[in-house]
Design a protein around this motif. Structure first.
Motif, mmCIF file in Angstrom:
data_model
loop_
_atom_site.group_PDB
_atom_site.id
_atom_site.type_symbol
_atom_site.label_atom_id
_atom_site.label_comp_id
_atom_site.label_asym_id
_atom_site.label_seq_id
_atom_site.Cartn_x
_atom_site.Cartn_y
_atom_site.Cartn_z
ATOM 1 N N LEU A 1 0.830 -1.212 0.000
ATOM 2 C CA LEU A 1 0.000 0.000 0.000
ATOM 3 C C LEU A 1 0.860 1.255 0.000
ATOM 4 O O LEU A 1 0.584 2.203 -0.747
ATOM 5 N N LEU A 2 1.889 1.267 0.830
ATOM 6 C CA LEU A 2 2.786 2.427 0.872
ATOM 7 C C LEU A 2 3.526 2.604 -0.452
ATOM 8 O O LEU A 2 3.716 3.727 -0.928
ATOM 9 N N ARG A 3 3.928 1.501 -1.066
ATOM 10 C CA ARG A 3 4.618 1.571 -2.359
ATOM 11 C C ARG A 3 3.679 2.114 -3.423
ATOM 12 O O ARG A 3 4.047 2.983 -4.214
ATOM 13 N N LYS A 4 2.441 1.628 -3.441
ATOM 14 C CA LYS A 4 1.463 2.107 -4.426
ATOM 15 C C LYS A 4 1.116 3.568 -4.211
ATOM 16 O O LYS A 4 0.848 4.291 -5.169
ATOM 17 N N ALA A 5 1.130 4.018 -2.969
ATOM 18 C CA ALA A 5 0.848 5.424 -2.672
ATOM 19 C C ALA A 5 2.099 6.279 -2.879
ATOM 20 O O ALA A 5 2.064 7.484 -2.668
ATOM 21 N N ARG A 6 3.168 5.648 -3.305
ATOM 22 C CA ARG A 6 4.460 6.288 -3.559
ATOM 23 C C ARG A 6 5.000 6.988 -2.312
ATOM 24 O O ARG A 6 5.643 8.024 -2.399
#
Length: 175
Positions: A158-163
């Motif tokens: 989730l954090l990666r997708k939210a950059r």
């Protein structure tokens, strides 16, 4: 004839009765489905319970190798460890075997004076219960560890997708 020989003669019958008692610990609707469905691919849990109780029953009669018994016990406990059972409910299947043996043999053995043989065999069942508790505890620890790892992976994704974080392995593969 020893008590173990009597059990060995009736091994298939008694292990099936034990499996049926184990299946009765599940909700009524689940019991109905598993009773109707005998195919191992349609009913893998029911099939595994029948196989594990059959293996365990035979190994309990002989009691040659505690590690082999523990491996068979592990198969059954892993099923119950991931289900919605309390610890006591999860390992209650061991004590169902004692109930079965008493129902099947107690009166006759009391009459013919061989009740001590049943009680001696029940000590093996008690040892099985202690082994079950240890195996159940390890299985639950493993389940909780998997859950924590899954939450960590989900949060990372989730954090990666939210950059909000940079995935180092993804950046290195682009070079």
């Amino acid at each position: 004839m020893t008590f173990e020989n009597k059990l060995a003669e009736r091994r298939t019958e008694l292990s099936e009765k034990w499996a049926d008692l184990v299946l009765q610990t599940y909700p009524k609707e689940t019991q109905k489905v598993w009773a109707r469905q005998k195919d191992r691919f349609q009913n893998p849990v029911g099939a595994a319970i029948h196989e594990a109780t059959g293996d365990l029953f035979g190994q309990l009669i002989e009691w040659r190798d505690a590690d082999v018994i523990a491996a068979s016990l592990d198969r059954l406990i892993r099923i119950r460890a991931v289900q919605d059972f309390s610890p006591s409910q999860a390992i209650s299947f061991v004590f169902l075997l004692k109930k079965l043996l008493r129902d099947e043999f107690f009166k006759d053995m009391k009459k013919d004076g061989t009740l001590e043989d049943l009680l001696r065999f029940e000590a093996k069942v008690d040892n099985l219960a202690m082994m079950s508790f240890d195996i159940y505890t390890k299985s639950r620890e493993e389940v909780f560890r998997f859950r924590v790892e899954e939450v960590k992976r989900s949060q990372h994704n989730l954090l990666r997708k939210a950059r909000m974080i940079v995935d180092v392995t993804a950046d290195n593969s682009a070079d």
